[in-house]
Design an enzyme around this catalytic site. Sequence first.
Site: not given
Lengths: 565, 110
Positions: A290, A378, A394
């Site tokens: 990413r 998170e 998750l």
Amino acid sequence: MTPEPITIATDVLVIGSGAAGMYAAIEAARGGAQVLLADRSLIGRGGATVMAQMTVAAALGEETPDSPQHHYDDTIAAGRGLCDEKLSQLLCEDAPDCIRELEHWGVGWARKDGHITATTAPGHDRPRCVYVDFINTGPAVSKTMRTVMARNAAIRKSGDLCVVDLMISGGECAGAVAYHLGSGAPVIIAAKATVLATGGLTRLYRRNSASANMGGDGYALALRAGATLIDMEFVQFFPIGHLAPRLIGMDPIMWDPFRYKLGGRLLNGRMEEFTSRYGSDEDGKYVLTRDLASYAIFKEVEAGRGSPHGGAYLSFTHCTPEALREAFGPVIDRLAANSIDLTRMAVEVAPIAHYHMGGVKADAGMATDVPGLYAAGEVVGGANGANRLSGNALTEAFVFGRRAGRSTAERAKRMARPSPRAQDAAAAVALIGAEAGAVQANAADLVARLQATMAEGVGPIRTGAKLQRALADIATLAAEHGERPAGRAAPFDLERLEWFDLRNMLVVAKSVAAAALARSESRGAHQREDFPAMLPQWKLHQSVRLADGALRIAGAPAGVAALAS
Amino acid sequence: MSSIAKLKVWRGTARDAGRWDTFEVPFEPGQSVLDGLRWIRIHCDPSLAMRFSCINANACKECMLQVDGETVYACTARLEPRHMTVTPLPNKKLFRDLVTEIAPPSERFK
């Protein structure tokens, strides 16, 4: 006139009802604790879990041999030398067990030939990412966990309950002060242990992939309670968030599953492939991590080779209608309703704020450095270093939630319920019921301006000058926001709610920008054009604390050893 | 040519003592009713109360309300360049404006 505070006592208070909060609540109750699960939105509906359409990384090894060590190696490598080893290790080791427990509770993980099936996400060395289906994993998980909680009388749930501040009594966290959105009344919650499970900070950015209530509440609560944050400069941008044409009823990160299944071609405004210019050839496959993909798209736009709306094209025009239909079924119809025909047109995508690697500093039992205060999901910083792998979000919600639930239940057994003094809650109670200041800024407009400031100055590609300008803008916004809440203590006064949101968002935005300004190198999600190299001396965590109303940024050695190699 | 969506929105905290506010929202094709309501909060009236969380994904299911008498999710109902009437769900306890009690009883503050 401030309504009288309502007082509630519980063993364990969990703030936030995404997967981390729900897992913490379930596990704490299993350990014998009475639990109050509070959410400022509705239970299990706000936050990021319900938005997580895709995959969960866990080394189940059912189809392809795998072990937590392999998962760990990939996590550490993606983290660009900055993972907090003990947290990454916990994440990878406990993941398979959590996946199996969720299946036992009723989550229908996709299966093939009798095994839970997994897909290969970018940065993983083998198929490791399990899913329910390609658009519904998060909602399915959330629904199952709500059902598990419904069967457990030890878990009390309350939506529409907005926590304003943690309550510190004798140096320990003794619960929190909240207010009920339905009435505006202050609520004092006395608890032996408190879990922050409030998720990330994507609402700080104009274009983001998570819920409107992810404004970094937990980071602000932790700061004001005296806890430490780490790695706040590392905000993950999802490289291919949907940009144009306007598309409703779909999550903006919806193109991810398409790429898993069909690859797709990432093209610049001239319809040329471009990622090879930045050292990464895609070759029609979805392999780019990413941070690299976001960087490549931003650089193309900057060079004047962006798509019309300022991003890149994603094209599936090389796929047949049959292949698209087979891969995506009814999603194709939803796209058609938005006048999008993938067989004929490319869509525009651009990096979009997606996840926060930084967060509250916690040990392997999820304890923060304030006794009685824990963190899960998170909101915890460190497990993913400078860049998170697909699928680990998750996973950390499950693993850290369960671990926090266990730790809080143990603490609850050891101690009596705290009896906080009135003065421990007084400041927050007064703020909740305060008369508004004479001049009220439009809080919704201030939020929009803060989002623009962060998008322009504190995105993935940064310079010292841009960061300084952003910090100055944040200070201006903070002055307009003021010391006294807007609106009134009344049912669903959104001006007051947004004033409290901004109170958190502003200090969190400042933490991100200040930490980014201090880090004079480029690493993972933090790219400084004025310091383009990754420097070995910067292989360390920065910490952020609030002392006497001022943010203090400090460096500390990273715990990463040679395991990454 | 710039077109306008006129949103007539019910306001108030009691069903029998409400009022109507009409807002003119710049219209772009493809927008949702939720886009229009969020635009109003930023540019006209931040006190307009509504529920929404996921903004665009139709995942949270919090933005249920009525448009022209039909129950919809504001995030998937299309904004149109005409008069549209926006009201709270009729059969739920009303908090304010477009916000009603939609949580199951076991998940409410008590």
